[in-house]
Scaffold this motif. Sequence first.
Motif, short mmCIF file in Angstrom:
data_model
loop_
_atom_site.label_atom_id
_atom_site.label_comp_id
_atom_site.label_asym_id
_atom_site.label_seq_id
_atom_site.Cartn_x
_atom_site.Cartn_y
_atom_site.Cartn_z
N PHE A 70 -17.22 8.25 -4.17
CA PHE A 70 -16.91 6.89 -4.98
C PHE A 70 -17.53 5.97 -4.27
N LEU A 71 -18.37 5.26 -5.25
CA LEU A 71 -19.15 4.09 -4.99
C LEU A 71 -18.53 2.88 -5.78
N TRP A 72 -18.20 1.77 -5.30
CA TRP A 72 -17.89 0.63 -6.01
C TRP A 72 -18.90 -0.41 -5.59
N ILE A 73 -19.38 -1.13 -6.76
CA ILE A 73 -20.35 -2.24 -6.72
C ILE A 73 -20.09 -3.23 -7.45
N SER A 74 -19.87 -4.44 -6.89
CA SER A 74 -19.49 -5.71 -7.55
C SER A 74 -20.69 -6.75 -7.52
N SER A 75 -20.75 -7.44 -8.62
CA SER A 75 -21.95 -8.45 -8.40
C SER A 75 -21.40 -9.68 -9.28
N LEU A 76 -22.12 -10.82 -8.83
CA LEU A 76 -21.81 -11.93 -9.41
C LEU A 76 -23.38 -12.80 -9.58
N GLU A 77 -23.47 -13.01 -10.92
CA GLU A 77 -24.72 -13.43 -11.39
C GLU A 77 -24.57 -14.75 -12.21
N TYR A 78 -25.81 -15.53 -12.00
CA TYR A 78 -25.73 -16.61 -12.70
C TYR A 78 -27.25 -16.85 -13.38
N GLN A 79 -27.22 -17.11 -14.82
CA GLN A 79 -28.40 -17.13 -15.60
C GLN A 79 -28.54 -18.72 -16.15
N ALA A 80 -29.73 -19.27 -15.88
CA ALA A 80 -29.87 -20.54 -16.29
C ALA A 80 -31.30 -20.69 -16.78
N ARG A 114 -34.68 -24.23 -28.91
CA ARG A 114 -34.14 -23.17 -28.67
C ARG A 114 -32.79 -23.48 -27.73
N SER A 115 -31.71 -22.72 -27.77
CA SER A 115 -30.42 -23.16 -27.23
C SER A 115 -30.73 -22.90 -25.67
N ASP A 116 -30.15 -23.85 -24.57
CA ASP A 116 -30.23 -23.59 -23.31
C ASP A 116 -29.53 -22.41 -22.93
N ILE A 117 -29.79 -21.73 -21.77
CA ILE A 117 -29.20 -20.61 -21.24
C ILE A 117 -28.23 -20.80 -20.09
N ASN A 118 -26.95 -20.59 -20.25
CA ASN A 118 -26.33 -21.13 -19.01
C ASN A 118 -24.93 -20.18 -18.87
N ALA A 130 -18.17 4.15 -14.60
CA ALA A 130 -17.29 3.19 -15.59
C ALA A 130 -17.76 1.71 -15.19
N ASP A 131 -17.85 0.97 -15.90
CA ASP A 131 -18.35 -0.39 -15.52
C ASP A 131 -17.66 -1.38 -16.59
N THR A 132 -17.41 -2.49 -16.19
CA THR A 132 -16.74 -3.69 -16.92
C THR A 132 -17.46 -4.99 -16.76
N ALA A 133 -17.95 -5.78 -17.44
CA ALA A 133 -18.74 -7.07 -17.18
C ALA A 133 -18.27 -8.23 -17.93
N PHE A 134 -17.59 -9.34 -17.32
CA PHE A 134 -17.08 -10.64 -18.00
C PHE A 134 -18.10 -11.49 -17.84
N ARG A 135 -18.92 -11.98 -19.10
CA ARG A 135 -19.73 -12.95 -19.02
C ARG A 135 -19.19 -14.17 -19.85
N TYR A 136 -19.23 -15.32 -19.27
CA TYR A 136 -18.99 -16.54 -19.75
C TYR A 136 -20.07 -17.47 -20.28
N ASN A 137 -20.41 -17.74 -21.65
CA ASN A 137 -21.73 -18.48 -21.83
C ASN A 137 -21.21 -19.65 -22.08
N ASN A 138 -21.64 -20.81 -21.14
CA ASN A 138 -21.27 -22.16 -21.27
C ASN A 138 -21.84 -22.73 -22.40
N THR A 139 -22.89 -22.37 -22.86
CA THR A 139 -23.50 -22.94 -24.05
C THR A 139 -22.93 -23.17 -25.27
N VAL A 140 -22.17 -21.72 -25.44
CA VAL A 140 -21.35 -21.50 -26.75
C VAL A 140 -20.03 -21.56 -26.49
N LYS A 141 -19.68 -21.79 -25.19
CA LYS A 141 -18.13 -21.89 -24.84
C LYS A 141 -17.42 -20.62 -25.19
N GLY A 142 -17.97 -19.52 -24.79
CA GLY A 142 -17.18 -18.28 -25.15
C GLY A 142 -17.62 -17.18 -24.41
#
Length: 250
Positions: free
Chosen positions: A152-162, A170-174, A193-205
Amino acid sequence: MKKFIPYFCIFYFISFYTKAQVSDTSKTNNPFAEARYHYFLKTVILFNEYLDTDNGSYNTTQLRLLYPIGNKAWNLRFDVPLISANTNSVNKTGIGDIGAGISYIPFIKNNNGLAIRARVISNSAQDPNFGSGKWVFIPTVFYARYLKTKKFLWISSLEYQASFAGQSDRSDINITAYENVVLYFFGRNWISADTAFRYNNTVKGFQNNAFLEYGRKISADDLIYIHPSYAFGGEKTYNFGLEIGILVLF
């Protein structure tokens, strides 16, 4: 039409452990020495991803090259996507935004490790519908750990796209993304199994997604995998998807 954002694929250093081709760093049963997350081998990945959206469908055929350098704690990555769109506004095929990145493993032990990556996605799509219209910088931090056993291998990641340059209309990416995947290895196979939570600060969602995956080593140098995915969140960019890929080690 909602702006299409290609699906984020985490830390795709994929292969099986081959002692003859890796440095001494890899001989410690480290977290990146298993299927799907190997860091030390030269790898070509070809995959096809279908995404269903409220406005039609997008199909991405992508070629990815992973190339270790130096003492193999460093890794280069190049991505070339070919996108086909079948929507209300566009029905055509063309090259999407080409990307490149570099990764580094500053810390690794027998049962856990830390990696960092920096990527740049260029504003190079042949059609505005096939890209963001922006140059995008994407720093990411990864932490990997075996859970109880090496199966069993667990990998966690934190990413920022700008976005930092590109078309002014065109809309900014944040976007901030936090992702977790758990892999289970058995014989020549793996499931994850994977779950990713992404918050888009440009569209506020939120633009979240989850997937299940099955993969198998079919020869000494070739692996295949398939994973269906499902999107959720108030500003999700697609409904469901299916990705199938093959990996060739060289």
